[in-house]
Design a protein around this motif. Sequence first.
Motif, PDB file in Angstrom:
ATOM      1  N   LYS A   1       0.826  -1.205   0.000  1.00 32.91           N
ATOM      2  CA  LYS A   1       0.000   0.000   0.000  1.00 32.91           C
ATOM      3  C   LYS A   1       0.865   1.261   0.000  1.00 32.91           C
ATOM      4  O   LYS A   1       0.621   2.197  -0.765  1.00 32.91           O
ATOM      5  N   GLU A   2       1.868   1.284   0.858  1.00 38.48           N
ATOM      6  CA  GLU A   2       2.748   2.450   0.940  1.00 38.48           C
ATOM      7  C   GLU A   2       3.602   2.601  -0.316  1.00 38.48           C
ATOM      8  O   GLU A   2       3.875   3.713  -0.756  1.00 38.48           O
ATOM      9  N   SER A   3       4.004   1.489  -0.914  1.00 40.96           N
ATOM     10  CA  SER A   3       4.806   1.542  -2.136  1.00 40.96           C
ATOM     11  C   SER A   3       4.017   2.159  -3.289  1.00 40.96           C
ATOM     12  O   SER A   3       4.593   2.802  -4.172  1.00 40.96           O
ATOM     13  N   LYS A   4       2.719   1.970  -3.276  1.00 41.17           N
ATOM     14  CA  LYS A   4       1.873   2.518  -4.341  1.00 41.17           C
ATOM     15  C   LYS A   4       1.738   4.034  -4.248  1.00 41.17           C
ATOM     16  O   LYS A   4       1.232   4.666  -5.170  1.00 41.17           O
TER      17      LYS A   4
ATOM     18  N   PHE B   1       4.239   6.170  -4.179  1.00 40.71           N
ATOM     19  CA  PHE B   1       5.298   6.893  -4.873  1.00 40.71           C
ATOM     20  C   PHE B   1       4.713   7.570  -6.107  1.00 40.71           C
ATOM     21  O   PHE B   1       4.044   6.918  -6.912  1.00 40.71           O
ATOM     22  N   PRO B   2       4.958   8.856  -6.276  1.00 46.32           N
ATOM     23  CA  PRO B   2       4.398   9.548  -7.437  1.00 46.32           C
ATOM     24  C   PRO B   2       5.075   9.153  -8.752  1.00 46.32           C
ATOM     25  O   PRO B   2       4.447   9.183  -9.805  1.00 46.32           O
ATOM     26  N   SER B   3       6.307   8.738  -8.700  1.00 49.70           N
ATOM     27  CA  SER B   3       7.044   8.361  -9.895  1.00 49.70           C
ATOM     28  C   SER B   3       6.796   6.885 -10.236  1.00 49.70           C
ATOM     29  O   SER B   3       6.928   6.004  -9.384  1.00 49.70           O
ATOM     30  N   TYR B   4       6.468   6.637 -11.481  1.00 47.44           N
ATOM     31  CA  TYR B   4       6.206   5.269 -11.940  1.00 47.44           C
ATOM     32  C   TYR B   4       7.409   4.359 -11.673  1.00 47.44           C
ATOM     33  O   TYR B   4       7.246   3.230 -11.201  1.00 47.44           O
ATOM     34  N   ASN B   5       8.597   4.839 -11.975  1.00 44.84           N
ATOM     35  CA  ASN B   5       9.792   4.007 -11.815  1.00 44.84           C
ATOM     36  C   ASN B   5      10.039   3.621 -10.364  1.00 44.84           C
ATOM     37  O   ASN B   5      10.330   2.467 -10.060  1.00 44.84           O
ATOM     38  N   TYR B   6       9.942   4.587  -9.450  1.00 48.17           N
ATOM     39  CA  TYR B   6      10.119   4.289  -8.029  1.00 48.17           C
ATOM     40  C   TYR B   6       9.024   3.340  -7.534  1.00 48.17           C
ATOM     41  O   TYR B   6       9.282   2.424  -6.765  1.00 48.17           O
ATOM     42  N   ARG B   7       7.810   3.617  -7.969  1.00 44.80           N
ATOM     43  CA  ARG B   7       6.664   2.816  -7.527  1.00 44.80           C
ATOM     44  C   ARG B   7       6.812   1.356  -7.952  1.00 44.80           C
ATOM     45  O   ARG B   7       6.680   0.447  -7.143  1.00 44.80           O
TER      46      ARG B   7
ATOM     47  N   TYR C   1       9.511  -0.231  -8.885  1.00 47.10           N
ATOM     48  CA  TYR C   1      10.684  -0.826  -8.259  1.00 47.10           C
ATOM     49  C   TYR C   1      10.368  -1.259  -6.830  1.00 47.10           C
ATOM     50  O   TYR C   1      10.691  -2.377  -6.414  1.00 47.10           O
ATOM     51  N   ALA C   2       9.731  -0.372  -6.071  1.00 45.08           N
ATOM     52  CA  ALA C   2       9.401  -0.688  -4.679  1.00 45.08           C
ATOM     53  C   ALA C   2       8.444  -1.870  -4.600  1.00 45.08           C
ATOM     54  O   ALA C   2       8.630  -2.785  -3.784  1.00 45.08           O
ATOM     55  N   LEU C   3       7.429  -1.888  -5.437  1.00 45.42           N
ATOM     56  CA  LEU C   3       6.477  -3.007  -5.440  1.00 45.42           C
ATOM     57  C   LEU C   3       7.172  -4.324  -5.781  1.00 45.42           C
ATOM     58  O   LEU C   3       6.932  -5.348  -5.142  1.00 45.42           O
TER      59      LEU C   3
ATOM     60  N   ILE D   1      10.148   3.594   3.149  1.00 46.48           N
ATOM     61  CA  ILE D   1       9.211   3.836   2.049  1.00 46.48           C
ATOM     62  C   ILE D   1       8.266   4.972   2.401  1.00 46.48           C
ATOM     63  O   ILE D   1       7.994   5.847   1.576  1.00 46.48           O
ATOM     64  N   GLN D   2       7.772   4.983   3.622  1.00 49.22           N
ATOM     65  CA  GLN D   2       6.854   6.051   4.036  1.00 49.22           C
ATOM     66  C   GLN D   2       7.536   7.413   3.979  1.00 49.22           C
ATOM     67  O   GLN D   2       6.948   8.378   3.486  1.00 49.22           O
ATOM     68  N   ARG D   3       8.775   7.483   4.456  1.00 47.62           N
ATOM     69  CA  ARG D   3       9.501   8.763   4.412  1.00 47.62           C
ATOM     70  C   ARG D   3       9.763   9.201   2.975  1.00 47.62           C
ATOM     71  O   ARG D   3       9.571  10.355   2.616  1.00 47.62           O
ATOM     72  N   GLN D   4      10.222   8.267   2.146  1.00 44.83           N
ATOM     73  CA  GLN D   4      10.583   8.618   0.778  1.00 44.83           C
ATOM     74  C   GLN D   4       9.374   8.990  -0.069  1.00 44.83           C
ATOM     75  O   GLN D   4       9.453   9.892  -0.899  1.00 44.83           O
ATOM     76  N   ALA D   5       8.271   8.299   0.119  1.00 39.50           N
ATOM     77  CA  ALA D   5       7.072   8.610  -0.656  1.00 39.50           C
ATOM     78  C   ALA D   5       6.596  10.018  -0.339  1.00 39.50           C
ATOM     79  O   ALA D   5       6.230  10.779  -1.245  1.00 39.50           O
TER      80      ALA D   5
END
Length: 82
Positions: free
Chosen positions: A18-21, A23-29, A31-33, A66-70
């Motif tokens: 849920k938190e990984s989703k 990320f505003p950037s497609y690439n980060y999102r 990758y995290a997922l 992830i929470q901090r970075q998002a």
Amino acid sequence: MAASGREHVLSLYRLLLKESKKFPSYNYRTYALRRVRDAFRENRTVEDPKDVEELLRRARDSLALIQRQAIKRAATLVALRW
């Protein structure tokens, strides 16, 4: 693994996804997922309580990261748009 332990692991897994989703950037999102899914899939057969605790600690640390970075990335994008 006890049922409550299994429920805790699944809850943590869902929260990481849920938190990984967020990320505003497609690439980060993506990758995290992918990293979350791969890590849990790779370690699903671990049964040693010490190893499970270490993996859960790492997962909780990853969740905090992830929470901090998002939030940070979303704030940066908002600031850049102004």
